[in-house]
Design an enzyme around this catalytic site. Structure first.
Site, short mmCIF file in Angstrom:
data_model
loop_
_atom_site.label_atom_id
_atom_site.label_comp_id
_atom_site.label_asym_id
_atom_site.label_seq_id
_atom_site.Cartn_x
_atom_site.Cartn_y
_atom_site.Cartn_z
N CYS A 20 9.16 21.04 -39.77
CA CYS A 20 8.08 21.99 -39.52
C CYS A 20 8.64 23.27 -38.90
CB CYS A 20 7.04 21.37 -38.60
SG CYS A 20 5.71 22.50 -38.13
N CYS A 299 29.75 10.55 -16.20
CA CYS A 299 30.97 9.80 -15.91
C CYS A 299 31.99 10.17 -16.99
CB CYS A 299 30.65 8.30 -15.94
SG CYS A 299 31.97 7.24 -15.33
#
Length: 325
Positions: A20, A299
């Site tokens: 869209c 991390c």
């Protein structure tokens, strides 16, 4: 958003089809340096301008497409291309989100060969991340603006349908790092430049042993960049001493430099973090970390990073980011 005034002859254009067009248009309007974005229909059969109803029939060959006019002095084409890829699922051959059919296919359409080269180079990096890839990279054949009802739809209809996560709009509007400055080197150059451990981590998805890398305990002020491309990723300001055993950060310097994907390896379900322009495996991101100031822990493998001390940032070309550290 900028207005189209003096200097407009230097503006460039690119066309994005990604489901869209309401969401794609609003996303591109969020970017500083985009001067105009127009919802429309591209690369269908030649003839008179099609209507929305005709395009939705799936018989015209047109795709819902957004024409993006941008100022290359303020935002680069690679920045727009990588942002577009964050907003779509390149592995979906049938459309995007709830929007199904050929009129919702994904594509990038260029109107000049210089843009084509840039788009293909960025797409090659994105393609590496996926086992299947269904995004057209083609020259623009034709483009017709959509009806006025569809222009600035989400601006006029707050809460209107959009398949793109709304948080991506804010990320797009706060972009600080330009990917054009940090292209991915050739595979041969990467192999030559990196140590065996750095190569294993960044290119093959390996993991440093906990508490093994010097950057885990680095406390100096500075910037952490992709070991492959030099793209800025993290700041010492957002680094904290974590018990996890790897360099830990509460935020990246620019969320647009991160690419996230689901990782189900080793019998776990985690979110992998990769770098935008280098496609380097960096590590993983976790929520609910009580040690993190933000509750989020990036991390990161030290072998994926290179540390640039604050006093060397300007010399190495990172002067514009010194306020972030």
């Amino acid at each position: 958003m900028q207005q189209m005034d003096e200097g407009s002859e230097a503006f460039r254009e690119i066309y994005f089809a990604g489901g869209c067009f309401w969401g794609v248009e609003e996303l591109m309007r969020s970017v500083q340096g985009v001067v105009d974005a127009v919802s429309g229909y591209a690369n269908g059969r030649s003839g008179p301008a099609p209507s929305y109803e005709e395009v939705c029939s799936g018989r015209t060959g047109f795709s819902e497409t957004v024409k993006v006019v941008y100022n290359p002095a303020r935002v680069s084409l690679p920045a727009l291309v990588f942002l577009f890829f964050r907003a779509i699922d390149p592995t979906d051959s049938g459309g995007q989100g709830n929007d199904r059919g050929t009129q919702y296919r994904s594509g990038i359409y260029y109107s000049d060969e210089e843009s084509a080269v840039v788009v293909r180079r960025a797409t090659d990096v994105e393609r590496r991340r996926h086992s299947a890839f269904y995004v057209e990279i083609l020259p623009l054949l034709n483009f017709y603006p959509a009806e006025e009802f569809h222009q600035r739809y989400l601006e006029k209809h707050e809460g209107g349908y959009c398949h793109i996560p709304r948080e991506l709009f804010s990320y797009a509007g706060s972009m600080r790092v330009d990917p054009q400055q940090y292209p991915r080197p050739s595979d041969a150059e990467i192999s030559r430049r990196l140590s065996s451990q750095e190569f294993s981590v960044t290119q093959e998805g390996a993991t440093d042993l906990p508490h093994s890398h010097p950057l885990t305990t680095e406390v100096r002020r500075g910037l952490y960049v992709d070991a492959v491309t030099g793209e800025p990723l993290f700041s010492s300001r957002d680094k904290y001493q974590s018990s996890c055993g790897w360099p830990a950060f509460s935020e990246p310097v620019d969320r647009n430099t991160m690419v996230f994907s689901e990782d189900r390896s080793h019998g776990m379900r985690r979110t992998e973090v990769r770098s935008r322009t280098g496609d380097s495996h960096l590590g993983h991101v976790f929520g609910g970390d009580e040690e993190s100031p933000s509750g989020v822990r990036f991390c990161i493998n030290g072998s994926s990073l290179r540390f640039v001390p604050y006093e060397r940032m300007e010399e190495e070309g990172y002067g514009e980011l010194m306020d972030l550290v």
